[in-house]
Design a protein around this motif. Structure first.
Motif, PDB file in Angstrom:
ATOM      1  N   GLN A  21       0.985  -1.158   0.008  1.00 26.07           N
ATOM      2  CA  GLN A  21      -0.099   0.051  -0.022  1.00 26.07           C
ATOM      3  C   GLN A  21       0.903   1.216   0.057  1.00 26.07           C
ATOM      4  OE1 GLN A  21      -0.211   2.269   2.666  1.00 26.07           O
ATOM      5  NE2 GLN A  21      -2.100   3.069   2.697  1.00 26.07           N
ATOM      6  N   ASP A  22       0.242   2.417  -0.288  1.00 28.00           N
ATOM      7  CA  ASP A  22       1.163   3.636  -0.411  1.00 28.00           C
ATOM      8  C   ASP A  22       2.263   3.941   0.590  1.00 28.00           C
ATOM      9  OD1 ASP A  22      -1.457   3.827  -1.806  1.00 28.00           O
ATOM     10  OD2 ASP A  22      -1.030   5.785  -2.131  1.00 28.00           O
ATOM     11  N   GLY A  23       1.906   3.605   1.514  1.00 27.60           N
ATOM     12  CA  GLY A  23       3.099   3.701   2.790  1.00 27.60           C
ATOM     13  C   GLY A  23       4.126   3.023   2.517  1.00 27.60           C
ATOM     14  N   THR A  99      -2.012   5.948 -12.110  1.00 33.90           N
ATOM     15  CA  THR A  99      -3.385   5.596 -11.753  1.00 33.90           C
ATOM     16  C   THR A  99      -4.095   6.753 -11.069  1.00 33.90           C
ATOM     17  OG1 THR A  99      -2.667   4.584  -9.730  1.00 33.90           O
ATOM     18  CG2 THR A  99      -2.815   3.155 -11.717  1.00 33.90           C
ATOM     19  N   HIS A 100      -3.618   7.396 -10.216  1.00 35.61           N
ATOM     20  CA  HIS A 100      -4.326   8.396  -9.626  1.00 35.61           C
ATOM     21  C   HIS A 100      -3.505   9.306  -8.597  1.00 35.61           C
ATOM     22  CE1 HIS A 100      -4.297   5.154  -6.661  1.00 35.61           C
ATOM     23  NE2 HIS A 100      -4.919   5.947  -5.695  1.00 35.61           N
ATOM     24  N   ALA A 101      -4.139  10.229  -7.841  1.00 31.06           N
ATOM     25  CA  ALA A 101      -3.586  11.201  -7.388  1.00 31.06           C
ATOM     26  C   ALA A 101      -2.801  11.058  -5.839  1.00 31.06           C
ATOM     27  CB  ALA A 101      -4.380  12.604  -7.312  1.00 31.06           C
ATOM     28  N   GLY A 104       1.167   7.203  -2.720  1.00 32.98           N
ATOM     29  CA  GLY A 104       1.962   6.062  -2.951  1.00 32.98           C
ATOM     30  C   GLY A 104       2.110   6.029  -4.575  1.00 32.98           C
ATOM     31  N   HIS A 105       1.200   6.808  -5.424  1.00 38.42           N
ATOM     32  CA  HIS A 105       1.158   6.483  -6.791  1.00 38.42           C
ATOM     33  C   HIS A 105       1.612   7.861  -7.649  1.00 38.42           C
ATOM     34  CE1 HIS A 105      -1.462   3.022  -6.165  1.00 38.42           C
ATOM     35  NE2 HIS A 105      -1.943   3.889  -4.910  1.00 38.42           N
ATOM     36  N   ILE A 106       2.012   8.740  -6.856  1.00 34.94           N
ATOM     37  CA  ILE A 106       2.805  10.330  -7.462  1.00 34.94           C
ATOM     38  C   ILE A 106       3.655  10.601  -6.721  1.00 34.94           C
ATOM     39  CG2 ILE A 106       0.460  10.907  -8.746  1.00 34.94           C
ATOM     40  CD1 ILE A 106       0.232  13.435  -6.448  1.00 34.94           C
ATOM     41  N   PRO A 197      -4.432  -1.217  -8.753  1.00 36.77           N
ATOM     42  CA  PRO A 197      -3.969  -1.507  -7.157  1.00 36.77           C
ATOM     43  C   PRO A 197      -5.068  -0.768  -6.187  1.00 36.77           C
ATOM     44  CG  PRO A 197      -2.635   0.306  -8.403  1.00 36.77           C
ATOM     45  CD  PRO A 197      -3.571  -0.324  -9.499  1.00 36.77           C
ATOM     46  N   ASP A 198      -5.923  -0.068  -6.855  1.00 37.18           N
ATOM     47  CA  ASP A 198      -6.884   0.747  -5.882  1.00 37.18           C
ATOM     48  C   ASP A 198      -8.179   0.484  -6.297  1.00 37.18           C
ATOM     49  OD1 ASP A 198      -5.641   2.290  -3.250  1.00 37.18           O
ATOM     50  OD2 ASP A 198      -4.121   2.294  -4.922  1.00 37.18           O
ATOM     51  N   ILE A 199      -9.171  -0.032  -5.587  1.00 36.57           N
ATOM     52  CA  ILE A 199     -10.461   0.280  -5.610  1.00 36.57           C
ATOM     53  C   ILE A 199     -11.363   0.248  -4.504  1.00 36.57           C
ATOM     54  CG2 ILE A 199     -10.823  -2.257  -5.853  1.00 36.57           C
ATOM     55  CD1 ILE A 199     -12.906  -1.499  -8.280  1.00 36.57           C
ATOM     56  N   THR A 257      -1.740  -7.668  -4.692  1.00 37.15           N
ATOM     57  CA  THR A 257      -0.871  -6.428  -4.497  1.00 37.15           C
ATOM     58  C   THR A 257      -1.306  -5.279  -3.762  1.00 37.15           C
ATOM     59  OG1 THR A 257       1.080  -5.587  -5.705  1.00 37.15           O
ATOM     60  CG2 THR A 257      -1.235  -5.202  -6.825  1.00 37.15           C
ATOM     61  N   HIS A 258      -0.450  -4.398  -3.640  1.00 32.92           N
ATOM     62  CA  HIS A 258      -0.990  -3.265  -2.725  1.00 32.92           C
ATOM     63  C   HIS A 258      -1.267  -3.565  -1.366  1.00 32.92           C
ATOM     64  CE1 HIS A 258      -3.374   0.549  -1.919  1.00 32.92           C
ATOM     65  NE2 HIS A 258      -2.485   1.140  -2.638  1.00 32.92           N
ATOM     66  N   LEU A 259      -0.595  -4.436  -0.645  1.00 33.88           N
ATOM     67  CA  LEU A 259      -0.939  -4.870   0.533  1.00 33.88           C
ATOM     68  C   LEU A 259      -0.672  -3.700   1.908  1.00 33.88           C
ATOM     69  CD1 LEU A 259      -0.937  -7.600  -0.847  1.00 33.88           C
ATOM     70  CD2 LEU A 259       0.380  -8.520   1.054  1.00 33.88           C
TER      71      LEU A 259
END
Ligand SMILES: [Zn+2]
Ligand SMILES: [Zn+2]
Ligand SMILES: [Zn+2]
Length: 292
Positions: A21-23, A99-101, A104-106, A197-199, A257-259
């Motif tokens: 996950q993002d962190g 993917t989005h803002a 973890g993605h930008i 990765p995110d929904i 993924t994205h745990l």
């Protein structure tokens, strides 16, 4: 070049460069057992590379720019090769797709700016409103000046090379700025992959059938259970056991993924891990690759 990377230089390959996950792991300020155990061996935020070894030099594309981007680029050192005028530096990527803002993605974009990689005209594809958001952020302007920002439109494929396209598919996900979130459908010369990765919830998405059509579906596995939230209200992500049931007809295609750092799947001795393996579903690993 080791044997593994050599195979990335043939045909088209998707390579997992991060699974968290993002962190990431350890998670900032967390002293849980997973985070303490990971201090010596951190794990990176979710990221996927597409390497097209049919091109010379190979085409190298990144899906998302994570806070771990500098480590993730090093995993691609042999396929990127040296910069044309600065031999101690890596050649810049051929493109990044966002993917989005969320962080973890930008969060890796600032590493591309003048203080660090100083990229020039690096193509970065994003939703039009996310491009606006990046251009409005004055603090990021020197970095944004080095990017060639290009809009993504739902369901409109972008051709990267002959028989290699990437298509953004809108997904419902927490959206503070109203700029949207995409999953990416990657079609290679032989196989296809979905990167999601995110929904927020499978039930809010009208396009789940796309998972049936791909060879590999890398999907949001942030949480195993709401117990991981320590009493906070449920975070909007599908829970892994629900995902396993919903897609029980295609276990061989699923890659989780994205745990989140709390997810018991991080412990290979956990019941959750065994249950997932027994269902025939894979848990994403750093460096895992998929021929496309
Ligand atoms: Zn995320
Ligand atoms: Zn933790
Ligand atoms: Zn997110």
């Amino acid at each position: 070049m080791n044997k593994k990377e050599k195979s990335w230089a043939e045909g088209v390959t998707a390579v997992i460069l991060g699974t968290m996950q993002d962190g990431g792991l350890p998670h900032i300020g967390c002293r849980c057992a997973h985070c303490q155990a990971a201090e010596a061996q951190p794990q990176y935020a979710a990221c996927l590379a597409i390497v097209d070894g049919r091109q010379t030099p190979p085409g190298v594309y990144l899906l998302d720019a994570t806070p771990d981007i500098k480590h993730q680029l090093n995993l691609l050192a042999d396929v990127l090769g040296p910069h044309s005028t600065r031999p101690n530096r890596l050649r810049q990527l051929d493109a990044i797709f966002l993917t989005h803002a969320h962080m973890g993605h930008i969060g890796g974009l600032p590493q591309l700016g003048p203080e660090a990689m100083a990229v020039q005209d690096l193509p970065v594809y994003a939703a039009p409103l996310l491009i606006d958001l990046l251009q409005e952020a004055r603090v990021w302007r020197p970095m944004v000046n080095g990017l060639a920002l290009r809009p993504l439109h739902p369901h409109q494929p972008i051709s990267l090379a002959p028989n290699l396209t990437i298509t953004p598919i809108p997904v419902p996900h927490r959206d503070e700025w109203g700029v949207g979130t995409f999953a990416f459908h990657v079609q290679g010369p032989g196989k296809s992959l979905l990167y999601l990765p995110d929904i927020d919830a499978w039930t809010l998405w009208a396009e789940t059938a796309v998972l049936d059509t791909v060879d590999y579906a890398l999907v949001d596995a942030s949480f195993w259970s709401n117990d991981e939230l320590g009493g906070r209200t449920a975070v909007a992500h599908p829970l892994v056991p629900d995902t396993l049931v919903r897609f029980a007809h295609i276990p061989g295609q699923l890659v989780l993924t994205h745990l989140n750092h709390t997810n018991p799947l991080l412990n290979i001795e956990s019941v959750s891990y065994m249950q997932t393996c027994r269902a025939g579903v894979q848990i994403a690993r750093l460096g895992q690759d998929f021929p496309l």
